[in-house]
Design a protein around this motif. Structure first.
Motif, PDB file in Angstrom:
ATOM      1  N   LYS A 197      52.901  29.593  36.462  1.00 24.17           N
ATOM      2  CA  LYS A 197      51.866  30.629  36.563  1.00 24.17           C
ATOM      3  C   LYS A 197      50.487  30.012  36.373  1.00 24.17           C
ATOM      4  O   LYS A 197      50.239  29.343  35.373  1.00 24.17           O
ATOM      5  CB  LYS A 197      52.106  31.707  35.492  1.00 24.17           C
ATOM      6  CG  LYS A 197      50.960  32.726  35.338  1.00 24.17           C
ATOM      7  CD  LYS A 197      51.251  33.784  34.268  1.00 24.17           C
ATOM      8  CE  LYS A 197      50.038  34.683  34.007  1.00 24.17           C
ATOM      9  NZ  LYS A 197      50.285  35.702  32.957  1.00 24.17           N
ATOM     10  N   ASP A 199      42.531  35.787  33.205  1.00 23.10           N
ATOM     11  CA  ASP A 199      43.230  37.075  33.189  1.00 23.10           C
ATOM     12  C   ASP A 199      42.424  38.095  32.400  1.00 23.10           C
ATOM     13  O   ASP A 199      42.491  38.151  31.183  1.00 23.10           O
ATOM     14  CB  ASP A 199      44.630  36.898  32.567  1.00 23.10           C
ATOM     15  CG  ASP A 199      45.433  38.197  32.556  1.00 23.10           C
ATOM     16  OD1 ASP A 199      44.991  39.183  33.207  1.00 23.10           O
ATOM     17  OD2 ASP A 199      46.500  38.227  31.909  1.00 23.10           O
ATOM     18  N   LYS A 218      41.704  44.201  29.646  1.00 25.03           N
ATOM     19  CA  LYS A 218      42.036  43.804  28.273  1.00 25.03           C
ATOM     20  C   LYS A 218      40.856  44.105  27.358  1.00 25.03           C
ATOM     21  O   LYS A 218      39.716  44.125  27.810  1.00 25.03           O
ATOM     22  CB  LYS A 218      42.280  42.288  28.215  1.00 25.03           C
ATOM     23  CG  LYS A 218      43.579  41.816  28.815  1.00 25.03           C
ATOM     24  CD  LYS A 218      43.708  40.302  28.673  1.00 25.03           C
ATOM     25  CE  LYS A 218      44.992  39.802  29.311  1.00 25.03           C
ATOM     26  NZ  LYS A 218      46.216  40.300  28.667  1.00 25.03           N
ATOM     27  N   ASP A 257      45.410  31.042  30.889  1.00 17.58           N
ATOM     28  CA  ASP A 257      46.538  31.731  31.519  1.00 17.58           C
ATOM     29  C   ASP A 257      47.073  30.977  32.747  1.00 17.58           C
ATOM     30  O   ASP A 257      47.978  31.452  33.435  1.00 17.58           O
ATOM     31  CB  ASP A 257      46.124  33.164  31.881  1.00 17.58           C
ATOM     32  CG  ASP A 257      47.284  34.145  31.851  1.00 17.58           C
ATOM     33  OD1 ASP A 257      48.301  33.849  31.198  1.00 17.58           O
ATOM     34  OD2 ASP A 257      47.173  35.212  32.496  1.00 17.58           O
ATOM     35  N   ASP A 279      47.613  44.432  34.269  1.00 15.78           N
ATOM     36  CA  ASP A 279      47.620  43.291  33.335  1.00 15.78           C
ATOM     37  C   ASP A 279      48.988  42.595  33.313  1.00 15.78           C
ATOM     38  O   ASP A 279      49.117  41.513  32.744  1.00 15.78           O
ATOM     39  CB  ASP A 279      47.233  43.771  31.929  1.00 15.78           C
ATOM     40  CG  ASP A 279      46.798  42.633  31.027  1.00 15.78           C
ATOM     41  OD1 ASP A 279      46.583  41.518  31.551  1.00 15.78           O
ATOM     42  OD2 ASP A 279      46.666  42.858  29.806  1.00 15.78           O
ATOM     43  N   GLU A 337      50.268  40.912  35.557  1.00 16.10           N
ATOM     44  CA  GLU A 337      50.031  40.249  36.845  1.00 16.10           C
ATOM     45  C   GLU A 337      50.856  38.988  37.015  1.00 16.10           C
ATOM     46  O   GLU A 337      51.145  38.579  38.146  1.00 16.10           O
ATOM     47  CB  GLU A 337      48.528  39.936  37.003  1.00 16.10           C
ATOM     48  CG  GLU A 337      48.048  38.631  36.366  1.00 16.10           C
ATOM     49  CD  GLU A 337      48.214  38.555  34.855  1.00 16.10           C
ATOM     50  OE1 GLU A 337      48.342  39.623  34.221  1.00 16.10           O
ATOM     51  OE2 GLU A 337      48.226  37.441  34.297  1.00 16.10           O
ATOM     52  N   GLY A 363      52.436  38.689  25.640  1.00 24.94           N
ATOM     53  CA  GLY A 363      51.978  38.633  24.251  1.00 24.94           C
ATOM     54  C   GLY A 363      53.150  38.856  23.301  1.00 24.94           C
ATOM     55  O   GLY A 363      53.160  38.343  22.176  1.00 24.94           O
TER      56      GLY A 363
HETATM   57  N1  BES Z   1      48.595  36.517  30.185  1.00 22.22           N
HETATM   58  C1  BES Z   1      49.096  37.667  29.538  1.00 22.22           C
HETATM   59  C2  BES Z   1      50.025  37.355  28.384  1.00 22.22           C
HETATM   60  C3  BES Z   1      49.386  36.745  27.168  1.00 22.22           C
HETATM   61  C4  BES Z   1      48.756  37.550  26.246  1.00 22.22           C
HETATM   62  C5  BES Z   1      49.467  35.393  26.941  1.00 22.22           C
HETATM   63  C6  BES Z   1      48.187  36.981  25.118  1.00 22.22           C
HETATM   64  C7  BES Z   1      48.900  34.830  25.816  1.00 22.22           C
HETATM   65  C8  BES Z   1      48.270  35.631  24.902  1.00 22.22           C
HETATM   66  C9  BES Z   1      49.868  38.542  30.538  1.00 22.22           C
HETATM   67  O1  BES Z   1      49.367  38.552  31.818  1.00 22.22           O
HETATM   68  C10 BES Z   1      49.788  39.950  30.047  1.00 22.22           C
HETATM   69  O2  BES Z   1      48.720  40.464  30.006  1.00 22.22           O
HETATM   70  N2  BES Z   1      50.940  40.517  29.674  1.00 22.22           N
HETATM   71  C11 BES Z   1      50.985  41.844  29.175  1.00 22.22           C
HETATM   72  C12 BES Z   1      52.152  42.539  29.827  1.00 22.22           C
HETATM   73  C13 BES Z   1      52.171  44.021  29.598  1.00 22.22           C
HETATM   74  C14 BES Z   1      51.007  44.677  30.282  1.00 22.22           C
HETATM   75  C15 BES Z   1      53.474  44.577  30.116  1.00 22.22           C
HETATM   76  C16 BES Z   1      51.179  41.770  27.658  1.00 22.22           C
HETATM   77  O3  BES Z   1      51.846  40.865  27.184  1.00 22.22           O
HETATM   78  O4  BES Z   1      50.595  42.585  26.987  1.00 22.22           O
END
Ligand code: BES
Ligand code: MN
Ligand code: ZN
Length: 495
Positions: free
Chosen positions: A261, A266, A273, A284, A343, A345, A373
Motif C-alpha cells: 500500500k 491519507d 480524519k 501511509d 478513509d 481507502e 488503526g
Molecule cells: N491509514 C489508515 C490506518 C492507520 C491509522 C494507520 C492510524 C496508522 C495509524 C487507514 O487508511 C484507515 O484510515 N483505516 C481506518 C479504517 C476504518 C475507516 C474502517 C481506521 O483504521 O480507522
C-alpha cells in the motif's frame, strides 16, 4: 529533489577479519559480555568485578588500552545478557547500544569481536540501522549531531572472529541499507514523496538492478478496470501510479507477488480524519516503500526467485471530485464495492493491486499495508498482524519475520467475519457500520481479491513508524524490508 541520491553521509564500510580481536586497527573495539562469564583480559575483567562493566543487554562501559601501533584506543564492553537467551534480535540491540556510544565518543572505526556463532548478521544490521538519520531538511547547525558535537561519522565496522560468513555479512549489509532507503521514502514529506516520485524511484531501482518496470497512470488505471483504485485517486490533483517491478532470478521456485500500500498522504478523503497527528499519514505509503526497496535488494543479492512487485500509489484527498460515502465502484475482478467510508481507502487500492498481481500469474502473495488503526490497539508495535488463507505460506512468512525480528502474530479469518463486509447494495462494503474486529474485516475484504491463491496480509500500521526498538530510532522503521528479503532467500532455497 530527485531520487534518494542527496544523502549527506557516506555509508559505513563493512568487513570481516580473522584473528585476535586485539589486533584490530580500529580506533574503537567492542567486546561482548555475557552474564556470569569472564573477559579474558585481566584489566577488562577488573572492570566487570568493579561493577563498571555490566552484562545487562544495552549496557556499555568504556575503557582505554594501548593500541598495537602505539597510542591509546577505546574498548567498549557491551552487555549481552544470558548466553542461552542470546539471539539475532539481542545482537541488533547490543550493536545499537555500542554504535550509539561509539558515535557519541567520536569513533571513526569500530571492531566488534564476534561474541557468538551467527551474531554477525545482527551486529551489522543493528549498527547500520542505528546510524540512520534523516536530517536533510535541517539547516546547517540545526541537526541533532551538530548540536551535540557529534558531526563525525563512523566510517567502518569490522567483525573480528573465526569463520565469519562473508555471505551473511553481505546479506545483512544489503538488507539494512535497503531498510534505510525505505525509511528515507517514508520520512520524506508527502509534498516530495508523491506517487510519481515513488514511480521515479522504482525506475531508478529498475535501472540499477536490471529489473523490468511498468507504470500505469490515471488513464491506464481506469482503462484496466481498476475502479476501486481509481475511485480513491479521483479526489486528488496528484497523479496516481500503479507501479510494477519484475525480477527474475532464475526459473526455480514459485512466482512470488509482493504488494504494498502506498497512500502517499491519507487525509481520510470526504470521511476526513481529525487533525491531530494527521501529519503521520505521510507514512501511509510504508508498505509500498518496503516492497520497492526489498525487491531492489533481492535483485542486488541475485536471489534465485521470481517476483512481481505491485505498488498502488495515490493520495487520499477530499475535493469536489472525490469519491463519496455510498458511491459504488467496480474492482478489476468484477466485484462491486460500496464505499461507505472513504478513509478505508487502503483496501480499495489493494483490491485492484492484488487482482493485478494474480493476473500476472503470481503463485504466492504477501501484501504489506498500514491498513487499520485497530491493529495498533490489538498488538501495539511489538507484533504486526498477520492474516492468511494458507497455513504453509503463513508458516513461511512467519518464519522469515521471526528471523529478522520483525515479528508477527496471526489473527483469524472466518466466514462470519466475511459476512460483516457484505454490501447492502453491492457485493462488498468497505467499512461496515458495526465496528467489530476491524483489522480482520479489512483482511477479509482483501481475501476477496486473492481467492484461493496462498496469501499473507501484513497489517504494519503499528510498526511502520514509532517502532520503539533501539535500532529503529524515531520516525520511519523500514519495517518489512528485511523480512521480504529473508522470505525471498528462503523461497529461493525451497520453502
Ligand atoms: N491509514 C489508515 C490506518 C492507520 C491509522 C494507520 C492510524 C496508522 C495509524 C487507514 O487508511 C484507515 O484510515 N483505516 C481506518 C479504517 C476504518 C475507516 C474502517 C481506521 O483504521 O480507522
Ligand atoms: Mn484511511
Ligand atoms: Zn490509509
Amino acid at each position: 529533489m530527485r531520487g534518494l541520491d542527496c544523502r549527506a553521509m557516506p555509508e559505513i564500510a563493512i568487513s570481516a577479519r580473522e584473528g585476535a580481536p586485539q589486533e584490530t586497527a580500529a580506533d574503537t573495539r567492542v567486546l561482548g559480555l555475557f552474564e556470569g562469564e569472564r573477559l579474558a583480559e585481566p584489566e577488562l575483567q577488573q572492570l566487570v568485578e568493579l561493577g563498571e562493566a555490566r552484562p545487562g543487554l544495552r549496557k556499555v562501559a568504556v575503557a582505554h588500552e594501548d593500541a598495537p601501533g602505539g597510542g591509546r584506543r577505546r574498548v567498549l564492553i557491551a552487555g549481552l545478557g544470558k548466553r542461552e537467551d542470546f539471539d539475532p534480535e539481542k545482537a541488533r540491540v547490543a550493536a545499537s547500544a555500542a554504535a550509539t556510544r561509539a558515535k557519541e565518543l567520536g569513533a571513526v572505526s569500530l571492531s566488534w569481536a564476534l561474541p557468538d556463532d551467527n551474531a554477525e548478521i545482527g551486529l551489522v544490521e543493528g549498527t547500520i540501522l542505528t546510524l540512520y538519520k534523516f536530517d536533510r531538511f535541517k539547516s546547517k547547525g540545526e541537526s541533532e549531531d551538530e548540536e551535540t558535537g557529534n558531526g563525525g561519522a563512523l566510517e567502518s565496522l569490522e567483525i573480528a572472529g573465526a569463520d565469519i560468513s562473508e555471505d551473511n555479512l553481505r546479506r545483512a549489509e544489503v538488507a539494512a541499507r535497503a531498510a534505510n532507503r525505505a525509511r528515507d521514502l517514508q520520512n520524506l514529506p508527502s509534498n516530495v514523496a508523491t506517487p510519481t516520485f515513488l514511480a521515479d524511484r522504482a525506475r531508478e531501482i529498475a535501472d540499477e538492478h536490471s529489473l523490468e518496470v511498468e507504470t500505469l497512470d490515471r488513464e491506464g488505471i481506469i482503462a484496466k478496470g481498476m475502479g476501486a483504485f481509481a475511485a480513491v485517486a479521483q479526489g486528488t490533483y496528484a497523479e496516481p501510479r500503479l507501479i510494477v517491478l519484475r525480477y527474475s532470478g532464475g526459473t526455480e521456485g514459485p512466482h512470488l507477488g509482493f504488494v504494498g500500500k502506498a497512500v502517499t498522504f491519507d487525509t481520510g478523503g470526504i470521511s476526513l480524519k481529525p487533525g491531530g497527528k494527521m501529519s503521520e499519514m505521510k507514512f501511509d505509503m510504508s508498505g509500498g516503500a518496503a516492497v520497492l526497496e526489498s525487491i531492489g535488494a533481492i535483485a542486488e543479492l541475485g536471489l534465485p526467485v521470481t517476483i512481481t512487485a505491485v505498488v498502488p500509489a495515490t493520495e487520499n484527498m477530499p475535493s469536489g471530485r472525490s469519491v463519496k460515502p455510498g458511491d459504488i465502484v467496480t474492482a478489476m475482478n468484477g466485484k462491486t464495492i460500496e464505499v461507505n467510508n472513504t478513509d478505508a481507502e487502503g483496501r480499495l487500492i489493494l483490491a485492484d493491486a492484488l487482482a493485478y498481481a494474480l493476473e500476472q500469474g503470481v503463485e504466492r502473495v504477501v501484501d504489506l499495508a498500514t491498513l487499520t488503526g485497530a491493529i495498533i490497539v490489538a498488538l501495539g508495535s511489538t507484533h504486526v498482524g498477520l492474516f492468511s488463507n494458507d497455513d504453509d505460506w503463513f508458516a513461511a512468512v512467519n518464519a522469515a519475520c521471526a528471523a529478522t525480528g520483525e515479528i508477527g502474530w496471526r489473527l483469524p479469518l472466518h466466514p462470519e467475519y466475511a459476512d460483516l463486509i457484505k454490501g447492502k447494495y453491492a457485493d462488498l462494503d468497505n467499512a461496515p457500520e458495526v465496528r467489530k474486529a476491524s483489522s480482520i474485516t479489512a483482511a477479509e475484504f482483501l481475501h476477496n481479491f486473492v481467492g484461493e491463491v496462498p496469501w499473507v496480509h501484513m497489517d504494519i500500521a503499528g510498526s511502520a513508524w514509532g517502532l520503539g526498538r533501539p535500532y529503529a530510532g524515531k520516525g520511519a522503521s523500514g519495517f518489512g524490508v528485511r523480512s521480504l528479503i529473508e522470505l525471498a532467500r528462503r523461497a529461493g532455497s525451497s520453502i
